[in-house]
Design an enzyme around this catalytic site. Structure first.
Site, PDB file in Angstrom:
ATOM      1  N   PRO A 124       0.782  -1.237   0.000  1.00  0.00           N
ATOM      2  CA  PRO A 124       0.000   0.000   0.000  1.00  0.00           C
ATOM      3  C   PRO A 124       0.816   1.291   0.000  1.00  0.00           C
ATOM      4  O   PRO A 124       0.238   2.367  -0.134  1.00  0.00           O
ATOM      5  CB  PRO A 124      -0.832  -0.117   1.279  1.00  0.00           C
ATOM      6  CG  PRO A 124      -0.047  -1.015   2.163  1.00  0.00           C
ATOM      7  CD  PRO A 124       0.651  -1.984   1.256  1.00  0.00           C
ATOM      8  N   ASP A 147       4.430   3.105 -10.904  1.00  0.00           N
ATOM      9  CA  ASP A 147       3.185   3.863 -10.801  1.00  0.00           C
ATOM     10  C   ASP A 147       3.256   4.863  -9.667  1.00  0.00           C
ATOM     11  O   ASP A 147       4.067   4.731  -8.780  1.00  0.00           O
ATOM     12  CB  ASP A 147       2.074   2.880 -10.404  1.00  0.00           C
ATOM     13  CG  ASP A 147       1.288   2.391 -11.580  1.00  0.00           C
ATOM     14  OD1 ASP A 147       1.664   2.703 -12.711  1.00  0.00           O
ATOM     15  OD2 ASP A 147       0.285   1.690 -11.334  1.00  0.00           O
ATOM     16  N   LYS A 169       4.213   9.841 -15.353  1.00  0.00           N
ATOM     17  CA  LYS A 169       4.769  11.129 -15.811  1.00  0.00           C
ATOM     18  C   LYS A 169       5.609  10.943 -17.050  1.00  0.00           C
ATOM     19  O   LYS A 169       6.754  11.388 -17.112  1.00  0.00           O
ATOM     20  CB  LYS A 169       5.725  11.695 -14.741  1.00  0.00           C
ATOM     21  CG  LYS A 169       5.119  12.259 -13.537  1.00  0.00           C
ATOM     22  CD  LYS A 169       6.235  12.937 -12.756  1.00  0.00           C
ATOM     23  CE  LYS A 169       6.001  12.820 -11.264  1.00  0.00           C
ATOM     24  NZ  LYS A 169       7.219  12.473 -10.555  1.00  0.00           N
ATOM     25  N   GLY A 200       1.233  -0.290  -6.832  1.00  0.00           N
ATOM     26  CA  GLY A 200       0.725  -0.235  -5.462  1.00  0.00           C
ATOM     27  C   GLY A 200      -0.144  -1.455  -5.190  1.00  0.00           C
ATOM     28  O   GLY A 200      -0.795  -1.968  -6.102  1.00  0.00           O
ATOM     29  N   GLY A 201      -0.142  -1.910  -3.957  1.00  0.00           N
ATOM     30  CA  GLY A 201      -1.023  -3.011  -3.558  1.00  0.00           C
ATOM     31  C   GLY A 201      -0.689  -4.301  -4.257  1.00  0.00           C
ATOM     32  O   GLY A 201       0.465  -4.692  -4.343  1.00  0.00           O
ATOM     33  N   ASP A 202      -1.707  -4.961  -4.785  1.00  0.00           N
ATOM     34  CA  ASP A 202      -1.546  -6.206  -5.533  1.00  0.00           C
ATOM     35  C   ASP A 202      -1.905  -5.923  -6.985  1.00  0.00           C
ATOM     36  O   ASP A 202      -2.875  -5.213  -7.262  1.00  0.00           O
ATOM     37  CB  ASP A 202      -2.480  -7.281  -4.952  1.00  0.00           C
ATOM     38  CG  ASP A 202      -2.292  -8.619  -5.648  1.00  0.00           C
ATOM     39  OD1 ASP A 202      -1.479  -9.416  -5.162  1.00  0.00           O
ATOM     40  OD2 ASP A 202      -2.932  -8.852  -6.696  1.00  0.00           O
ATOM     41  N   THR A 230      -2.469  -6.095  -0.708  1.00  0.00           N
ATOM     42  CA  THR A 230      -3.407  -5.143  -1.292  1.00  0.00           C
ATOM     43  C   THR A 230      -3.883  -4.126  -0.258  1.00  0.00           C
ATOM     44  O   THR A 230      -4.086  -4.456   0.914  1.00  0.00           O
ATOM     45  CB  THR A 230      -4.612  -5.865  -1.926  1.00  0.00           C
ATOM     46  OG1 THR A 230      -5.510  -4.866  -2.429  1.00  0.00           O
ATOM     47  CG2 THR A 230      -5.357  -6.741  -0.940  1.00  0.00           C
ATOM     48  N   MET A 284     -11.442   3.298  -4.714  1.00  0.00           N
ATOM     49  CA  MET A 284     -11.659   4.306  -5.762  1.00  0.00           C
ATOM     50  C   MET A 284     -13.043   4.951  -5.634  1.00  0.00           C
ATOM     51  O   MET A 284     -13.687   5.232  -6.640  1.00  0.00           O
ATOM     52  CB  MET A 284     -11.511   3.672  -7.163  1.00  0.00           C
ATOM     53  CG  MET A 284     -10.111   3.164  -7.435  1.00  0.00           C
ATOM     54  SD  MET A 284      -9.946   2.444  -9.063  1.00  0.00           S
ATOM     55  CE  MET A 284     -10.510   0.775  -8.740  1.00  0.00           C
TER      56      MET A 284
HETATM   57  N1  SAH Z   1      -3.807  -2.542  -6.840  1.00  0.00           N
HETATM   58  C1  SAH Z   1      -4.096  -1.632  -5.743  1.00  0.00           C
HETATM   59  C2  SAH Z   1      -5.350  -0.835  -5.969  1.00  0.00           C
HETATM   60  C3  SAH Z   1      -5.264   0.119  -7.125  1.00  0.00           C
HETATM   61  S1  SAH Z   1      -6.754   1.003  -7.382  1.00  0.00           S
HETATM   62  C4  SAH Z   1      -4.155  -2.428  -4.447  1.00  0.00           C
HETATM   63  O1  SAH Z   1      -4.204  -3.669  -4.472  1.00  0.00           O
HETATM   64  O2  SAH Z   1      -4.117  -1.804  -3.395  1.00  0.00           O
HETATM   65  C5  SAH Z   1      -6.427   2.464  -6.455  1.00  0.00           C
HETATM   66  C6  SAH Z   1      -7.258   2.481  -5.195  1.00  0.00           C
HETATM   67  O3  SAH Z   1      -6.635   1.696  -4.202  1.00  0.00           O
HETATM   68  C7  SAH Z   1      -7.366   3.855  -4.559  1.00  0.00           C
HETATM   69  O4  SAH Z   1      -8.389   4.605  -5.163  1.00  0.00           O
HETATM   70  C8  SAH Z   1      -7.716   3.495  -3.142  1.00  0.00           C
HETATM   71  O5  SAH Z   1      -9.069   3.130  -3.033  1.00  0.00           O
HETATM   72  C9  SAH Z   1      -6.887   2.240  -2.943  1.00  0.00           C
HETATM   73  N2  SAH Z   1      -5.583   2.535  -2.326  1.00  0.00           N
HETATM   74  C10 SAH Z   1      -4.376   2.289  -2.862  1.00  0.00           C
HETATM   75  N3  SAH Z   1      -3.394   2.629  -2.007  1.00  0.00           N
HETATM   76  C11 SAH Z   1      -4.011   3.083  -0.889  1.00  0.00           C
HETATM   77  C12 SAH Z   1      -3.550   3.583   0.350  1.00  0.00           C
HETATM   78  N4  SAH Z   1      -2.241   3.673   0.619  1.00  0.00           N
HETATM   79  N5  SAH Z   1      -4.457   3.974   1.266  1.00  0.00           N
HETATM   80  C13 SAH Z   1      -5.785   3.878   1.018  1.00  0.00           C
HETATM   81  N6  SAH Z   1      -6.267   3.416  -0.142  1.00  0.00           N
HETATM   82  C14 SAH Z   1      -5.395   3.017  -1.089  1.00  0.00           C
END
Ligand code: SAH
Length: 370
Positions: A124, A147, A169, A200-202, A230, A284
């Site tokens: 995250p 990203d 960018k 970010g995340g998964d 995630t 989102m």
């Molecule tokens: N693949 C990512 C999600 C991408 S979509 C994952 O698995 O986390 C982008 C959305 O992820 C954002 O709009 C928000 O809802 C959430 N998100 C991603 N990083 C975040 C964070 N650090 N804190 C809170 N929400 C986050």
């Protein structure tokens, strides 16, 4: 992988490749270690011919052949030609024979240049929440395509020669189309590079990882997937909200709020979601939160169902706002929370691990508005 090893060579057969002056020192050391030395090389220098004449080693006066490598306990490339030594290391590897890596070569021969793409979920945003495999991939990458929401401080672990492409960018405009990103991944992999796609995340949770994988597969580019933590689960956890709890709920449902209910692009069954009785995790959904919460209440969700919005989870700017499904949209807006943020709706959003006013340590700095 190669290791430095301490070998007992007494009585063991060692093949020295090369009979020129560069082979003298290794041969002397091997004889001192009582190894049974065979030297293969055309045009031997006089000292080596002399040692052979005195029965101290076996000399084969011709160039090294790959068949020579199979029987020795250890191969020592000592031709004096770094490229040739490196070829011998490669042949020894193919023959499964242990081989010394000459200092002049310094490294293993280059692996055949087949590029690939590694889809890395970076977690995250907190650099501590990328996996060990994800970090290792960043270290090995020739190219990193990153990203906005990826844990960017991790990039300091990349090699200095690594090309970092920030697809948020890219020249000529702030937005890079998915087609362009796919093309970048494929182009670099086809040029023989190890390409890390850092997200970010998964990668497979609203991360378009599936599309990138397909695009690579269509072009015959190999793909490896390294799952990430995630934000769907990490953001609530970092705010002290357990997504499941035996006394509170038997599941959680993760949805995208990028289009509001009633929008032509929305495929969700809002009436079903209102009735599911699982924790609802909305990603989102900051801009659409007023429409989403109104729709859930319209379909029968109790207005006092606990809710929380967590923004910037895992970053120093993390903030949490708590309320109910009836007022979380307004509370989120008035607190000025902005994406990236996640809203959790369900009994767990009111969870307190400790009684009284104390909050769990990991959310101490979060800004609670109730
Ligand atoms: N693949 C990512 C999600 C991408 S979509 C994952 O698995 O986390 C982008 C959305 O992820 C954002 O709009 C928000 O809802 C959430 N998100 C991603 N990083 C975040 C964070 N650090 N804190 C809170 N929400 C986050």
């Amino acid at each position: 992988v190669s290791f430095r090893a301490d070998l007992e060579l007494s009585g063991r057969s060692v093949l020295v490749c090369g009979a020129g002056a560069p082979a003298l020192a290794p041969i002397r050391n091997l004889l001192d270690a009582s190894a049974s030395v065979t030297v293969v090389g055309a045009a031997p220098v006089a000292s080596i011919t002399d040692l052979a004449g005195r029965g101290q080693l076996i000399l084969v006066e011709r160039a090294v052949e790959s068949g020579d490598l199979a029987s020795a306990s250890l191969i020592v490339p000592a031709t004096g030609d770094a490229k040739l030594d490196s070829t011998i290391v490669g042949l020894a590897r193919q023959a499964g024979a242990p081989c010394v890596i000459p200092a002049e070569t310094g490294q293993l021969p280059e692996e055949p240049q087949t590029g690939s793409v590694i889809l890395v979920g970076g977690g995250p945003g907190d650099p501590g929440l990328i996996t060990l495999a994800g970090l290792e991939a960043v270290r090995r990458a020739d190219v990193i395509v990153s990203d906005r929401l990826a844990p960017l401080s991790i990039l300091k672990h990349a090699k200095s020669s690594t090309e970092i492409i920030d697809v948020a960018k890219i020249p000529r405009g702030a937005h890079t189309s998915q087609e362009r990103i796919n093309a970048i991944l494929v182009e670099h992999a086809q040029a023989g590079r190890t390409v890390v796609r850092l997200k970010g995340g998964d990668s497979f949770v609203f991360g378009r990882g599936g599309e990138e994988w397909q695009a690579c597969a269509e072009e015959g580019v190999a793909v490896t997937v390294i799952p990430g933590v995630t934000s769907a689960t990490a953001a609530p956890a970092l705010a002290g909200i357990p997504l499941t709890h035996r006394q509170l709920t038997q599941g959680f449902t993760v949805i995208s709020g990028h289009v509001p209910p009633g929008h032509s692009g929305s495929t969700l069954d809002w009436a079903a979601l209102a009735r599911l009785n699982t924790t609802l995790v909305i990603m989102m959904g900051v801009a659409t939160l007023p429409a989403i919460t109104a729709e859930l209440i319209k379909h029968g969700m109790a207005g006092d169902t606990p809710a929380a919005t967590v923004a910037d989870a895992g970053m120093p700017t993390q903030r949490t706002v708590i309320g109910s499904v009836a007022d979380i949209a307004e509370r989120t807006i008035s607190a000025g929370l902005a994406p990236p943020a996640i809203t959790v709706i369900g009994a767990v959003a009111a969870f307190r691990a400790v009684s009284g006013k104390r909050r769990p340590r990991d959310v101490r700095s979060a800004d609670h508005e109730r």
